[in-house]
Design a protein around this motif. Structure first.
Motif, PDB file in Angstrom:
ATOM      1  N   SER A 548     -33.473  16.799  36.808  1.00  0.00           N
ATOM      2  CA  SER A 548     -34.311  17.205  35.675  1.00  0.00           C
ATOM      3  C   SER A 548     -33.514  17.354  34.382  1.00  0.00           C
ATOM      4  CB  SER A 548     -35.004  18.539  35.987  1.00  0.00           C
ATOM      5  OG  SER A 548     -34.066  19.612  36.034  1.00  0.00           O
ATOM      6  N   TYR A 549     -32.245  16.977  34.402  1.00  0.00           N
ATOM      7  CA  TYR A 549     -31.382  17.119  33.230  1.00  0.00           C
ATOM      8  C   TYR A 549     -31.760  16.034  32.214  1.00  0.00           C
ATOM      9  CZ  TYR A 549     -27.130  18.809  30.891  1.00  0.00           C
ATOM     10  OH  TYR A 549     -26.244  19.392  30.013  1.00  0.00           O
ATOM     11  N   VAL A 550     -32.666  16.381  31.326  1.00  0.00           N
ATOM     12  CA  VAL A 550     -33.211  15.416  30.368  1.00  0.00           C
ATOM     13  C   VAL A 550     -32.128  14.912  29.416  1.00  0.00           C
ATOM     14  CG1 VAL A 550     -34.878  15.095  28.504  1.00  0.00           C
ATOM     15  CG2 VAL A 550     -35.511  16.397  30.536  1.00  0.00           C
ATOM     16  N   GLY A 551     -31.237  15.799  28.982  1.00  0.00           N
ATOM     17  CA  GLY A 551     -30.183  15.392  28.056  1.00  0.00           C
ATOM     18  C   GLY A 551     -29.307  14.284  28.617  1.00  0.00           C
ATOM     19  N   ALA A 552     -28.997  14.384  29.905  1.00  0.00           N
ATOM     20  CA  ALA A 552     -28.168  13.353  30.531  1.00  0.00           C
ATOM     21  C   ALA A 552     -28.907  12.012  30.570  1.00  0.00           C
ATOM     22  CB  ALA A 552     -27.778  13.793  31.943  1.00  0.00           C
TER      23      ALA A 552
END
Length: 624
Positions: A548-552
């Motif tokens: 769920s790490y959107v930035g990555a």
């Protein structure tokens, strides 16, 4: 004639009480109207949340089918949508909405207490009708323990679910007392549903309604197996709704529930039970962080003492369950309404034992017991003393409670109002800025890791890096923590000291290998160094730890777009927007992608969304 009596006896009384509560609440919390959005969650839930930008069908569909990302609070988002329609993204309107909801809740507390503070004949337990209920409403309206729920815009969910929760109780009680019982009953079911749609913490409603029935049956001295069976049957709709929303809530909290043992969870719950009681009676030392750092054991007084208190209150409640049922009612109301929070002691890197807003609704149980104890104390005053201090004030009686009012009652209300106004105003001002909020948290608990890390972050964002470093270094004297190295890395990166920043992020990653943030940060620094392949490797590692790490996903997509690998980039961005469609970077990169693909109309849509999220931020125009 009937209309005139209505306006003189009911409407004027209600308007006077609400008006007085409005003035008092504004004295305590009105300063919040000049606040900006708070640094915790307000940006995520309001400022950069496209789903609250109006009451469109698309926005309504989105908030009723998505979490926030952890909680299911669609009706809270609808209230934000109404705020946006009325005043745009001005924080004033959102803060005003919170304050007005708190006023409404205080009035509902008055109505509920007025019903409960009647003796078995139906008459008021106090010589001055409504004075006790009003005193309880004043405590609820002004207690600084409630500042977080009122002052923090994201605390709207606690205000809103409490409003419908209390309205459910008031309607249910009205249905028990008079005619049109079916209408009152189904109105209470509807309000119960609205409470659950505001926040699933309202799942305790059916248990509280059973508790209300028990308390009423003891007070009214009428009970029978048939009556008990009928009263249980009419709770079935409430139980069905509560089980449904409990399942939904667990779906959003899946990664949080179960992160500690049941024993640890139980002991921390016991500590939180005692903490809120202490804060209620000793209203000082409030903080936005109550970190649980020490080993969790019954040998620690923070756990042992509250357990003893619980056992004593349980024994007293059982012993006086017939003669003084109000003790058991208040105790069980407090414990039951607090219980949903007992499984929510982790957020990110933080383990905590309390959150002020969690006590917003449960405090009513404590207030009820306090009012009953006050009544018991007043009964002990000799009649000769009462006659000396008694004063009739017909004007005040007509405007407020309609009965005799005494100097003792007046002085009691002043004694409640003045210190609580001072304390609540002070607590409200603590939320003036991120620096004041986090600096206060550090002052309350100098060893608090989240308090120091967030204060250092706030100082860094104001380019006060040396002060930020000093805060972190002082924190190391209480013990090392991964959060200190993460923020130190961010400060070094802001200063352009890339090597030192990577060193700090590497330390953080070694301390907590399953944490994606330091790995992502190293990737970001390597990308700025021009080591694109290495950066992509780090981003992929961070994403593997947390899908769920959107930035990555956004940084990976950026690199893939530059390389012309558009299909793979699209896959990353679609997933990023599925997790958070209001993520600024995801919309910017999707704009780039669609332009590269020659889909200009779609590209313009994402560009407009990005501009709406951050109106003042420049976005480079791109051509296919």
């Amino acid at each position: 004639m009937v209309l005139e009596r209505f306006w003189s006896a009911q409407a004027i009384r209600m308007i006077a009480l609400i008006g007085l509560l409005l003035v008092i609440v504004f004295l305590g919390f009105g300063h919040s109207l000049v606040h900006d959005f708070a640094p915790i969650d307000d940006t995520l839930l309001v400022r950069e949340n496209l789903a609250i930008r109006g009451l469109s069908w698309e926005n309504l569909r989105y908030v009723f089918t998505h979490f926030d990302p952890e909680l299911y609070i669609p009706l809270t988002f609808v209230s934000f949508q109404i705020n946006y329609v009325l005043g745009g993204l001005s924080p004033f309107g959102f803060h005003l909405g919170n304050v007005m909801l708190h006023v409404a809740n205080a009035y509902l507390v008055f109505l509920m207490l007025q019903t409960f503070l009647k003796d078995r004949s139906g008459k008021s337990r106090f010589s001055s009708t409504g004075v006790a209920a009003f005193a309880g409403a004043l405590i609820f309206a002004l207690h600084p323990l409630h500042a977080e729920a009122v002052v923090w815009i994201a605390g709207r969910k606690d205000l809103l679910f409490t409003f419908f929760y209390l309205l459910t109780l008031v309607l249910y009680l009205r249905g028990r007392e008079g005619a049109h019982r079916n209408a009152w009953y189904w109105g209470s079911v509807l309000c119960g549903l609205l409470a659950l749609l505001s926040k699933a913490t309202a799942m305790t409603l059916p248990v509280i309604l059973l508790l209300v029935d028990w308390f009423a049956s003891v007070a009214e001295s009428r009970d029978s197996p048939l009556r008990r069976r009928l009263l249980f049957i009419n709770k079935i709709p409430f139980f069905i709704l509560s089980f449904l929303f409990a399942f939904i809530a667990l779906s959003g909290k899946e990664r949080i529930v179960g992160s500690s043992s049941m024993l640890d969870t139980g002991l921390v719950a016991i500590r939180s039970f005692g903490h809120y009681l202490w804060q209620f009676f000793v209203p000082i030392g409030f903080s936005v962080f109550y970190q649980q750092r020490d080993p969790i054991t019954l040998l620690d007084p923070y756990f042992a003492v509250p357990l003893i208190v619980i056992l004593i209150l349980s024994a007293v409640s059982w012993y006086f369950r017939r003669s003084k049922p109000w003790i058991a009612f208040g105790f069980l109301f407090y414990l039951t309404t607090l219980s949903p929070t007992f499984f929510n002691f982790h957020k990110g890197l933080i383990s905590f034992y309390a959150v002020d807003r969690y006590a917003y609704l449960p405090s009513i149980g404590v207030i009820f017991v306090v009012m009953m104890l006050l009544q018991h104390f007043l009964k002990k005053i000799p009649p000769t003393i009462k006659s000396q201090i008694h004063l009739n004030s017909p004007a005040f009686a007509q405007a407020t409670v309609g009965r005799q009012f005494s100097i003792l009652n007046f002085l009691s209300l002043i004694f409640i109002i003045v210190p609580l106004v001072v304390l609540s105003r002070h607590q409200t001002r603590i939320w003036d800025t991120p620096e004041s909020l986090y600096a206060h948290a550090v002052a309350v608990d100098p060893a608090s890791v989240p308090a120091r890390a967030t204060l250092a972050q706030a100082l860094r964002q104001m380019n006060r890096n040396s002060e930020a470093f000093a805060i972190l270094k002082e924190g190391l004297t209480y013990g090392d923590d991964v959060s200190y190295h993460l923020e130190a890395g961010n400060i070094y990166a802001a200063n352009g000291q890339v090597g030192d920043a990577i060193t700090e992020f590497t330390k953080a990653s070694k301390m907590k290998p399953d944490l994606p943030e330091p790995i992502f940060s190293i990737g970001n620094l390597e990308e700025h160094r021009g080591n694109i392949d290495l950066a992509l490797e780090y981003y992929s590692k961070a994403l593997a730890l947390d899908p769920s790490y959107v930035g990555a996903r956004v940084r990976i997509a950026d690199i893939l777009i530059d390389r012309g690998e558009l299909a793979e980039a699209e896959e990353q961005l679609v997933e990023a927007l599925r997790w958070n469609e209001s993520y600024f970077g995801a919309n910017v990169q999707m704009y780039r992608l669609r332009m590269k693909q020659g889909r200009e109309e779609e590209a313009k849509m994402y560009l407009e969304r990005a501009k709406a999220l951050r109106p003042g931020e420049a976005i480079d125009p791109l051509t296919p």
